[in-house]
Design a protein around this motif. Structure first.
Motif, PDB file in Angstrom:
ATOM      1  N   PRO A  94      -7.366  -7.234  -1.864  1.00 46.83           N
ATOM      2  CA  PRO A  94      -8.060  -8.505  -1.607  1.00 46.83           C
ATOM      3  C   PRO A  94      -7.418  -9.386  -0.542  1.00 46.83           C
ATOM      4  CG  PRO A  94      -7.920  -8.070  -3.958  1.00 46.83           C
ATOM      5  CD  PRO A  94      -7.073  -7.036  -3.288  1.00 46.83           C
ATOM      6  N   GLU A  95      -6.110  -9.586  -0.617  1.00 44.28           N
ATOM      7  CA  GLU A  95      -5.461 -10.496   0.337  1.00 44.28           C
ATOM      8  C   GLU A  95      -5.608  -9.995   1.772  1.00 44.28           C
ATOM      9  OE1 GLU A  95      -1.105 -12.565   1.247  1.00 44.28           O
ATOM     10  OE2 GLU A  95      -1.416 -11.389  -0.572  1.00 44.28           O
ATOM     11  N   ALA A  96      -5.403  -8.686   1.986  1.00 48.74           N
ATOM     12  CA  ALA A  96      -5.522  -8.118   3.330  1.00 48.74           C
ATOM     13  C   ALA A  96      -6.935  -8.290   3.866  1.00 48.74           C
ATOM     14  CB  ALA A  96      -5.146  -6.640   3.311  1.00 48.74           C
ATOM     15  N   HIS A  97      -7.923  -8.130   2.998  1.00 46.98           N
ATOM     16  CA  HIS A  97      -9.306  -8.234   3.461  1.00 46.98           C
ATOM     17  C   HIS A  97      -9.756  -9.684   3.614  1.00 46.98           C
ATOM     18  CE1 HIS A  97      -9.511  -3.912   2.594  1.00 46.98           C
ATOM     19  NE2 HIS A  97     -10.488  -3.928   3.485  1.00 46.98           N
ATOM     20  N   GLU A  98      -9.161 -10.590   2.866  1.00 45.17           N
ATOM     21  CA  GLU A  98      -9.434 -12.006   3.097  1.00 45.17           C
ATOM     22  C   GLU A  98      -8.945 -12.406   4.489  1.00 45.17           C
ATOM     23  OE1 GLU A  98      -7.481 -14.000  -0.080  1.00 45.17           O
ATOM     24  OE2 GLU A  98      -9.015 -13.480  -1.581  1.00 45.17           O
ATOM     25  N   GLN A  99      -7.760 -11.926   4.843  1.00 41.55           N
ATOM     26  CA  GLN A  99      -7.215 -12.216   6.172  1.00 41.55           C
ATOM     27  C   GLN A  99      -8.066 -11.573   7.266  1.00 41.55           C
ATOM     28  OE1 GLN A  99      -3.159 -10.820   5.946  1.00 41.55           O
ATOM     29  NE2 GLN A  99      -2.492 -12.517   4.656  1.00 41.55           N
TER      30      GLN A  99
END
Length: 207
Positions: free
Chosen positions: A156-161
């Protein structure tokens, strides 16, 4: 007799002047009698009013925010693929493996498309063969620990960025082609983000 001589002089003068007059009347780019032209020959159907402008636009390199976008997107995409390739090989979690395989497929295509587009814009994408410490750390993990670490790295965090990065380019980028690429890729990244959240929740709950 004098009249005939006068008429003959006029005829001779007309013959001498005619080639020059004809040459003056020829449109630019149309071959003259000697096979040459006043300008370079224009190809059939060529839009001479816009050709120069098109060539100038195509030659303009990407700068500023666009170059930063290419650099960050390539690095993030490469890390995503490397981590996901490991997950396909090592994870025993069905949802994680499916998610990882999808990431390898989609991000590999996006990375290559961006690399080719960047090359056309004069933005070089170095072939970074350096060691990624996050990937190296992931290699040392197994089982659920591996799945948690993988989703922390590529979830999730990588794709939010990634969504933020591509959305910024789509809204504020200067190069129309790179902006279009970002806009076209955004729906896929948003779908990845949704899937990443679901898979990450399953891993966290041990399902």
């Amino acid at each position: 007799m004098l009249r005939n001589r006068y008429s003959g002089c006029l005829l001779s003068a007309a013959l001498l002047v005619s080639p020059f007059a004809i040459a003056q009347e020829l449109p630019k780019g149309v071959p003259g009698q000697d096979g040459g032209t006043d300008q370079a020959t224009i190809s059939a159907g060529e839009d001479v009013t816009h050709t120069g402008a098109k060539a100038t636009r195509a030659a303009q390199p990407a700068t500023g925010i666009d170059v930063e976008f290419v650099d960050k997107a390539q690095k993030a995409g490469k890390s995503e693929v490397q981590a996901s390739q490991l997950a396909v090989q090592r994870s025993s979690h069905p949802a994680v493996k499916r998610f990882a395989q999808q990431m390898v497929t989609d991000h590999s295509k996006a990375n290559e498309a961006l690399r080719q587009l960047a090359a056309k814009k004069g933005v070089s994408v170095p072939n970074d063969t350096g060691v990624n410490p996050d990937i190296e750390a992931l290699k040392g993990k197994k089982g659920r620990e591996f799945d948690v670490a993988y989703m922390n790295l590529a979830g999730p965090e990588a794709h939010e960025q990634a969504v933020t990065l591509f959305q910024t380019e789509a809204q504020k980028g200067q190069d129309p082609d790179l902006k279009a690429f970002a806009q076209k890729t955004l729906p896929t990244l948003r779908h990845h983000l949704s899937e990443a959240r679901e898979v990450s929740a399953k891993v966290e709950m041990g399902k």
